[in-house]
Design an enzyme around this catalytic site. Structure first.
Site, PDB file in Angstrom:
ATOM      1  N   ASP A  66      21.267   4.301   6.411  1.00  0.00           N
ATOM      2  CA  ASP A  66      21.826   5.449   7.138  1.00  0.00           C
ATOM      3  C   ASP A  66      22.426   4.937   8.442  1.00  0.00           C
ATOM      4  O   ASP A  66      22.262   3.773   8.796  1.00  0.00           O
ATOM      5  CB  ASP A  66      20.744   6.498   7.405  1.00  0.00           C
ATOM      6  CG  ASP A  66      19.447   5.882   7.870  1.00  0.00           C
ATOM      7  OD1 ASP A  66      19.488   4.858   8.615  1.00  0.00           O
ATOM      8  OD2 ASP A  66      18.382   6.382   7.504  1.00  0.00           O
TER       9      ASP A  66
ATOM     10  N   ASP B  15      22.745   5.536  12.505  1.00  0.00           N
ATOM     11  CA  ASP B  15      22.285   6.213  13.715  1.00  0.00           C
ATOM     12  C   ASP B  15      23.328   6.016  14.804  1.00  0.00           C
ATOM     13  O   ASP B  15      23.986   4.976  14.882  1.00  0.00           O
ATOM     14  CB  ASP B  15      20.938   5.636  14.163  1.00  0.00           C
ATOM     15  CG  ASP B  15      19.843   5.930  13.153  1.00  0.00           C
ATOM     16  OD1 ASP B  15      19.953   6.955  12.449  1.00  0.00           O
ATOM     17  OD2 ASP B  15      18.897   5.134  13.049  1.00  0.00           O
TER      18      ASP B  15
ATOM     19  N   ASP C 129      13.208  -2.589  19.799  1.00  0.00           N
ATOM     20  CA  ASP C 129      12.201  -3.601  19.491  1.00  0.00           C
ATOM     21  C   ASP C 129      12.762  -5.018  19.379  1.00  0.00           C
ATOM     22  O   ASP C 129      12.401  -5.895  20.156  1.00  0.00           O
ATOM     23  CB  ASP C 129      11.375  -3.207  18.248  1.00  0.00           C
ATOM     24  CG  ASP C 129      12.214  -2.718  17.071  1.00  0.00           C
ATOM     25  OD1 ASP C 129      13.458  -2.804  17.148  1.00  0.00           O
ATOM     26  OD2 ASP C 129      11.619  -2.273  16.074  1.00  0.00           O
TER      27      ASP C 129
HETATM   28  P1  ATP Z   1      15.224   0.405   8.512  1.00  0.00           P
HETATM   29  O1  ATP Z   1      16.406  -0.256   7.911  1.00  0.00           O
HETATM   30  O2  ATP Z   1      13.971   0.048   7.822  1.00  0.00           O
HETATM   31  O3  ATP Z   1      15.398   1.867   8.759  1.00  0.00           O
HETATM   32  P2  ATP Z   1      15.544   0.290  11.331  1.00  0.00           P
HETATM   33  O4  ATP Z   1      15.587  -0.858  12.291  1.00  0.00           O
HETATM   34  O5  ATP Z   1      16.770   1.118  11.195  1.00  0.00           O
HETATM   35  O6  ATP Z   1      15.082  -0.288   9.929  1.00  0.00           O
HETATM   36  P3  ATP Z   1      14.243   2.694  12.173  1.00  0.00           P
HETATM   37  O7  ATP Z   1      12.807   3.058  12.151  1.00  0.00           O
HETATM   38  O8  ATP Z   1      15.222   3.504  11.431  1.00  0.00           O
HETATM   39  O9  ATP Z   1      14.313   1.172  11.702  1.00  0.00           O
HETATM   40  O10 ATP Z   1      14.627   2.621  13.710  1.00  0.00           O
HETATM   41  C1  ATP Z   1      15.959   2.678  14.197  1.00  0.00           C
HETATM   42  C2  ATP Z   1      16.073   1.851  15.472  1.00  0.00           C
HETATM   43  O11 ATP Z   1      15.214   2.368  16.481  1.00  0.00           O
HETATM   44  C3  ATP Z   1      15.691   0.397  15.316  1.00  0.00           C
HETATM   45  O12 ATP Z   1      16.745  -0.377  14.818  1.00  0.00           O
HETATM   46  C4  ATP Z   1      15.292   0.024  16.728  1.00  0.00           C
HETATM   47  O13 ATP Z   1      16.445  -0.223  17.513  1.00  0.00           O
HETATM   48  C5  ATP Z   1      14.642   1.297  17.235  1.00  0.00           C
HETATM   49  N1  ATP Z   1      13.179   1.294  16.997  1.00  0.00           N
HETATM   50  C6  ATP Z   1      12.523   1.723  15.908  1.00  0.00           C
HETATM   51  N2  ATP Z   1      11.200   1.587  16.024  1.00  0.00           N
HETATM   52  C7  ATP Z   1      10.976   1.059  17.226  1.00  0.00           C
HETATM   53  C8  ATP Z   1       9.812   0.688  17.969  1.00  0.00           C
HETATM   54  N3  ATP Z   1       8.598   0.828  17.436  1.00  0.00           N
HETATM   55  N4  ATP Z   1       9.987   0.173  19.202  1.00  0.00           N
HETATM   56  C9  ATP Z   1      11.221   0.044  19.734  1.00  0.00           C
HETATM   57  N5  ATP Z   1      12.339   0.359  19.104  1.00  0.00           N
HETATM   58  C10 ATP Z   1      12.255   0.873  17.873  1.00  0.00           C
HETATM   59 MG    MG Z   2      16.937   3.036  10.129  1.00  0.00          MG
END
Ligand code: ATP
Ligand code: MG
Length: 455
Positions: A69, A71, A145
């Protein structure tokens, strides 16, 4: 002046100015974005705001993967964003963000945020003090993160804005926490699980300084609320790389005492083969885009706990059926303390388990009735995994595979003489039904179901 001084005093602080990579220095193109991602960012920019694709999507595109997706990060506040779109909803209590619906897509649009720090982030009632919520784009990068999760793609210019060295880390294929690792893990212990999950999913290495503190800090996971752990475990297990991730968890010392669920999965003496088969099956389904139900997965992961408990009760002389139900409750209750498996999943999990003994009954009208059960499909897939791990006879699965697809006559011919519940003596109350004809099926059709669990 002061800023430069501060920057020197706080060496962990990333640059206030991003390094901007023009399109000829990276592979991401706006044509790779979804229609919704493009239209929403365009609208924000036309309205005078900054708008970037951020996080996992940019990372995945940089690595040549297809994002789940998109963001969006912006300097517009939720109140500014909402009126720009016909279907936009402000959600979230702690962090307010906006869900913008575009066709079938939902885009998450969040305002640049400052890092949250424990006490001054909330007032005495636990409410966030709003001045602390929003920040600059540089702040927003820093509160994320991992460096590779903190890249901003501007669809208009197709450039990538990098405040934390994320582009270099993507190129080196390394997962690196932004800022001092111990502090960042203490702020949010879930980041340890995320590190392992993302590294396994992306096939990249965890940078040594990011990996080093994990075994020592692992116990901090205990402070994470159960509902959040459930979400994270679900992501981990449904990533399509569950088997690798779990191996890696073990390698990083995250397998013991972290969660009862992980102990079950990773330390099970007798269930190893079953769990391996279940995870391989799940990963395959996820990668093929066939559905995986979380309830089904949790049912597989906890099955051997149920078996162990059930067998002990039976050995102690309890009746099989009530003992099975008692075992199911016991196992689910033990999990509930640490990880909140939603109630609606629990019901399905129990049904899948409770149906297993019924596959052994292949006489009379029972098989036909089992086929009608709303959870038959899931229970049958579950049986397949039991067979793959050697726990159930392959011939049993084979029988059910053919029985499902056979016509009425062939089914009648397949039924066993009424002796099926023989091994489960105490259950059969002499309520015998008339036996079917031939014991062994002759040449019943065996077209495999379209989405039968992996081979
Ligand atoms: P995935 O592909 O599994 O969704 P993702 O990195 O997009 O991985 P999300 O949980 O959708 O994971 O989070 C979106 C964004 O928000 C991350 O890329 C990161 O920048 C931020 N983020 C998510 N969780 C945390 C956290 N625990 N601490 C700090 N930043 C976070
Ligand atoms: Mg994500």
């Amino acid at each position: 002046m002061i800023r430069r001084l501060l920057a020197r005093l706080m060496p962990g602080r990333p640059a206030r100015k991003p390094r901007i990579y023009p399109p000829d220095q990276h592979p991401v193109r706006r044509t790779q974005l979804s229609a919704g991602a493009r239209s929403v960012t365009r609208k924000l920019q036309e309205s005078g705001f900054k708008a970037f694709i951020v996080g996992g999507a940019v990372r995945d595109l940089m690595l040549g993967r297809t994002p789940k997706d998109f963001d969006i990060a912006t300097d517009a506040k939720p109140e500014d964003i909402k009126p720009l779109f016909r279907r936009a909803y402000i959600i979230g209590r702690r962090f307010r963000l906006v869900h913008v619906h575009a066709g079938a897509e939902v885009l998450e649009v969040s305002t640049f945020r400052a890092p949250q720090t424990g006490e001054d982030a909330t007032d005495e009632n636990g409410r966030l003090i709003s001045d602390n919520v929003y920040g600059t784009q540089a702040d927003d990068a820093r509160r994320r993160d991992f460096s590779i999760n903190a890249l901003y793609f501007d669809p208009e210019t197709e450039s990538i804005w990098d405040y934390v060295g994320g582009v270099a880390d993507v190129r080196a294929r390394r997962l690196k926490l932004i800022g001092p690792p111990v502090t960042r893990y203490r702020e949010d212990p879930v980041r340890m699980l995320r590190a392992v999950r993302l590294a396994a999913k992306l096939g990249i290495a965890i940078e040594p300084k990011t990996a080093a503190p994990i075994p020592k800090l692992a116990e901090l996971i205990q402070n994470v609320p159960p509902a959040r752990l459930f979400d994270e475990m679900q992501k981990l297990l449904l990533s399509g790389h569950a088997a690798d991730t779990l191996k890696s968890l073990r390698a990083h010392g995250l397998h013991h005492g972290l969660l009862p669920l992980l102990d079950v999965i990773l330390e099970q003496p007798m269930g190893g083969r079953f769990i391996d088969a279940a995870l391989a099956n799940t990963d395959e389904r996820v990668r093929d885009d066939r559905g995986v139900s979380p309830a089904f997965l949790f049912a597989t992961l906890l099955w051997h706990e149920v078996m162990v408990t059930w067998n002990a009760a039976k050995a102690a002389g309890e009746k099989p059926q009530p003992a099975l139900f008692a075992a199911m409750d016991k196992v689910l209750d033990a999990q509930a303390a640490r990880i909140a498996i939603p109630r609606r999943f629990e019901a399905t999990i129990k049904e899948i388990w409770a149906l297993q003994p019924r596959f052994e009954q292949r006489a009379g009208t029972r098989p036909a009735r089992l086929l009608e059960h709303p959870r038959f499909r899931a229970a049958y897939d579950f049986l397949t995994i039991r067979a793959e791990s050697g726990e159930a006879p392959a011939a049993l699965v084979d029988w059910w595979t053919r029985f499902q697809d056979a016509g009425d006559e062939a089914r009648a011919a397949m039924l066993k003489p009424d002796e099926a519940p023989k091994r489960k003596r105490s259950r059969s109350r002499g309520k015998r039904r008339k036996a079917g004809a031939a014991a062994e099926p002759s040449a019943a059709a065996g077209t495999p179901g379209d989405d039968t669990s992996g081979a």
